[in-house]
Design a protein around this motif. Structure first.
Motif, mmCIF file in Angstrom:
data_model
loop_
_atom_site.group_PDB
_atom_site.id
_atom_site.type_symbol
_atom_site.label_atom_id
_atom_site.label_comp_id
_atom_site.label_asym_id
_atom_site.label_seq_id
_atom_site.Cartn_x
_atom_site.Cartn_y
_atom_site.Cartn_z
ATOM 1 N N UNK A 128 9.413 -12.282 24.334
ATOM 2 C CA UNK A 128 9.801 -12.358 25.943
ATOM 3 C C UNK A 128 9.663 -11.136 26.785
ATOM 4 N N UNK A 129 9.238 -11.295 27.754
ATOM 5 C CA UNK A 129 8.974 -10.087 28.552
ATOM 6 C C UNK A 129 10.183 -9.552 29.097
ATOM 7 N N UNK A 130 10.689 -8.431 29.118
ATOM 8 C CA UNK A 130 12.095 -7.789 29.827
ATOM 9 C C UNK A 130 11.575 -6.539 30.161
ATOM 10 N N UNK A 131 12.235 -6.302 31.423
ATOM 11 C CA UNK A 131 11.858 -4.955 32.284
ATOM 12 C C UNK A 131 12.540 -3.792 31.231
ATOM 13 N N UNK A 132 11.995 -2.706 31.404
ATOM 14 C CA UNK A 132 12.405 -1.553 31.109
ATOM 15 C C UNK A 132 13.986 -1.290 31.630
ATOM 16 N N UNK A 133 14.848 -1.089 30.563
ATOM 17 C CA UNK A 133 16.282 -0.581 31.205
ATOM 18 C C UNK A 133 16.605 0.832 31.132
ATOM 19 N N UNK A 134 17.468 1.374 32.003
ATOM 20 C CA UNK A 134 17.864 2.723 32.161
ATOM 21 C C UNK A 134 18.777 3.108 31.074
ATOM 22 N N UNK A 147 4.425 -1.743 16.945
ATOM 23 C CA UNK A 147 4.841 -1.498 18.462
ATOM 24 C C UNK A 147 4.840 -2.281 19.504
ATOM 25 N N UNK A 148 3.487 -3.393 19.431
ATOM 26 C CA UNK A 148 3.317 -4.388 20.276
ATOM 27 C C UNK A 148 4.503 -5.564 20.070
ATOM 28 N N UNK A 149 4.705 -5.753 18.649
ATOM 29 C CA UNK A 149 5.838 -6.707 18.444
ATOM 30 C C UNK A 149 7.219 -6.235 19.097
ATOM 31 N N UNK A 150 7.463 -4.969 18.824
ATOM 32 C CA UNK A 150 8.684 -4.269 19.567
ATOM 33 C C UNK A 150 8.882 -4.428 20.799
ATOM 34 N N UNK A 151 7.645 -4.369 21.348
ATOM 35 C CA UNK A 151 7.742 -4.370 23.038
ATOM 36 C C UNK A 151 7.837 -5.779 23.479
ATOM 37 N N UNK A 152 7.412 -6.760 22.721
ATOM 38 C CA UNK A 152 7.280 -8.366 23.030
ATOM 39 C C UNK A 152 8.503 -9.116 22.659
ATOM 40 N N UNK A 153 9.538 -8.446 21.976
ATOM 41 C CA UNK A 153 10.534 -9.134 21.410
ATOM 42 C C UNK A 153 11.752 -8.342 22.033
ATOM 43 N N UNK A 154 12.935 -9.058 22.388
ATOM 44 C CA UNK A 154 14.322 -8.669 22.914
ATOM 45 C C UNK A 154 15.127 -9.078 22.240
ATOM 46 N N UNK A 155 16.447 -8.532 22.559
ATOM 47 C CA UNK A 155 17.734 -9.130 22.106
ATOM 48 C C UNK A 155 18.822 -8.563 23.135
ATOM 49 N N UNK A 173 19.074 -8.132 28.331
ATOM 50 C CA UNK A 173 17.980 -8.301 27.361
ATOM 51 C C UNK A 173 17.206 -6.985 27.246
ATOM 52 N N UNK A 174 17.314 -6.716 26.015
ATOM 53 C CA UNK A 174 16.811 -5.081 25.913
ATOM 54 C C UNK A 174 15.608 -5.331 24.613
ATOM 55 N N UNK A 175 14.241 -4.847 25.074
ATOM 56 C CA UNK A 175 13.349 -4.754 24.048
ATOM 57 C C UNK A 175 13.648 -3.973 22.613
ATOM 58 N N UNK A 176 13.231 -4.496 21.640
ATOM 59 C CA UNK A 176 13.501 -3.989 20.400
ATOM 60 C C UNK A 176 12.819 -2.765 20.587
ATOM 61 N N UNK A 177 11.914 -2.501 21.167
ATOM 62 C CA UNK A 177 11.274 -0.916 21.337
ATOM 63 C C UNK A 177 12.407 -0.075 22.084
ATOM 64 N N UNK A 178 13.341 -0.608 22.939
ATOM 65 C CA UNK A 178 14.209 0.321 23.629
ATOM 66 C C UNK A 178 15.304 0.687 22.753
ATOM 67 N N UNK A 179 15.661 -0.441 21.982
ATOM 68 C CA UNK A 179 16.860 -0.295 21.198
ATOM 69 C C UNK A 179 16.731 0.935 20.158
ATOM 70 N N UNK A 180 15.390 1.468 19.824
ATOM 71 C CA UNK A 180 15.285 2.688 19.041
ATOM 72 C C UNK A 180 15.819 3.922 19.802
#
Length: 161
Positions: free
Chosen positions: A62-68, A117-125, A132-139
């Motif tokens: 899923x595509x999610x916007x970057x969160x603050x 990294x692509x997978x982390x950006x393409x998936x969210x939780x 919805x926060x990308x797995x990439x941003x969870x780190x």
């Protein structure tokens, strides 16, 4: 992971020199001790790492916007800890807590190094505060979350004196 490393270094510096008794001292019945703050951070980091690992395999793209997520450090906004991350009342030593934190941190570091990294950006939780926060941003969220609790830890230490 830069924010995570910076936060962890600051966290360990803040607890350096505390006795085990100081670590477990609660400033009041409705406030956490330093040990409880450390335990909460360990529980959160381990849970987020596990969730990211599961979502890499099972999560939908899923595509999610970057969160603050940097707003996490703002302690004027109260957020209740999720049930799984509420610390116990049990006594623990500083060494025990450092070992737990090192283990959870190593898990997140290894995940960050090995995950695509692509997978982390393409998936969210779903995140309770950010949606919805990308797995990439969870780190880096883990690092900002730790910074938030470093401020809480400083308040607890100030009440000890």
């Amino acid at each position: 992971m830069q924010i995570n490393e910076q936060a962890r270094e600051t966290l360990l510096s803040e607890v350096s020199g505390l006795t085990d008794e100081q670590l477990n001292l609660k400033p009041s019945t409705d406030q956490w001790s330093v040990k409880q703050i450390l335990e909460h951070l360990f529980l959160m980091e381990a849970a987020i790492t596990k969730t990211i690992q599961q979502q890499i395999i099972l999560g939908d793209t899923k595509t999610v916007d970057e969160k603050p997520i940097h707003f996490t450090v703002n302690r004027s906004v109260k957020v209740d800890a999720p049930e799984f991350a509420i610390p116990s009342e049990a006594f623990a030593t500083l060494e025990e807590m450092k070992q737990k934190l090192a283990a959870s941190h190593e898990g997140l570091q290894n995940l960050e190094k090995t995950a695509d990294k692509k997978t982390l950006r393409e998936k969210a939780y779903p995140h309770p505060a950010f949606g919805e926060l990308s797995l990439y941003q969870y780190i880096p969220f883990v690092g900002y979350h730790e910074m938030r609790h470093i401020e809480q830890l400083k308040e607890v230490k100030a009440k000890m004196n």
